[in-house]
Design an enzyme around this catalytic site. Structure first.
Site: not given
Ligand code: GLN
Length: 196
Positions: A48-50, A80, A106, A134-135, A170, A172
Site C-alpha cells: 500500500g502506501e507506507s 512492499c 522507497r 509495484i512502486r 507481492h 499475494e
C-alpha cells in the site's frame, strides 16, 4: 486449532493476503484495533502506501503496541510497504517500526510505470517464483543477522531476520501460495494443511 494470522487492514492489499491465507486453510483476522492486534498470533503488513500506514497506525493507537509485539517475537511478514515499515533504516527519513537490520529506499525502481514482474528463486520457498513489483522499494544494505532469501539484479528482494520476513514484491498478487505457506510453516512454525 492453528494459529490466527492477522493482516493489518488499514489500507492497501489486505483482501489479497486474506484470500491467499484462506485458500491455505489458515485462520485469519483483519487487524484494525488494539484488541485484534492482541488476538493475532502473527501479522502480515500488506503493501500500500507506507506513509498512510504510518499515519493510521498512529491515529488508531497501534504503533507502540505493534513495535512491542514484534520485539517480543510475534512473527511478522511485511510485503512492499510493509517492508518499509519494518526497516531499521529508510533512506531520507526516520525509520517507522525499526524492527529489522536493513536499509530500504522507497520507490527505488521508479514510479507506477516502472512496476514489473520477474521470476526469482527463493531459499526455503522454491524456484521460479513469480515476483510482482509495484512502486517497489529496494533493500540497499543488510546487517549481519539478516538472511537474504532471494535477490534480483544484485539486490535482496526477500529477507528474513529470525521471526521477521520481508519481501519487496507481492506474493499475494499471484496464484502461487508457496510464500504464504513458507510464512505459516517456517516462520510462524505451525502446521498448515495445504493440498499438494
Ligand atoms: N511505494 C509504496 C511506499 O513507498 C510501496 C508500494 C507498495 O506497497 N506496492 O510505501
Amino acid at each position: 486449532m492453528g494459529p490466527l494470522i492477522g493482516v493489518l487492514a488499514l489500507q492497501g492489499g489486505v483482501e489479497e493476503h486474506l484470500s491467499m491465507l484462506r485458500a491455505l486453510n489458515v485462520r485469519t483476522l483483519p487487524v484494525r484495533t488494539l484488541a485484534e492486534l492482541e488476538e493475532a498470533d502473527a501479522l502480515i503488513l500488506p503493501g500500500g502506501e507506507s506513509p498512510a500506514h504510518y499515519r493510521l497506525l498512529g491515529r488508531l493507537g497501534l504503533l507502540e503496541r505493534l513495535r512491542q509485539r514484534i520485539c517480543e517475537g510475534m512473527p511478522v511478514w511485511g510485503t512492499c510497504a510493509g517492508a518499509i515499515l519494518l526497516a531499521g533504516r529508510i533512506t531520507g527519513q526516520e525509520p517507522i517500526l525499526h524492527a529489522a537490520d536493513y536499509t530500504i529506499e522507497r520507490n527505488s525502481y521508479g514510479g507506477q510505470l516502472s512496476s514489473f514482474r520477474a521470476v526469482v528463486s527463493v531459499k526455503g520457498v522454491g524456484d521460479a517464483f513469480p515476483a510482482v513489483f509495484i512502486r517497489a522499494p529496494r533493500i540497499i544494505e543488510t546487517g549481519k543477522g539478516v538472511a537474504v532469501l532471494s535477490s534480483w539484479q544484485g539486490h535482496p528482494v526477500a529477507c528474513r531476520q529470525a521471526h521477521i520476513l520481508v519481501t519487496t514484491f507481492h506474493p499475494e498478487l499471484t496464484t502461487d501460495g508457496r510464500f504464504h505457506r513458507y510464512f505459516i510453516e517456517s516462520v510462524v512454525g505451525a502446521d498448515c494443511k495445504v493440498e499438494p
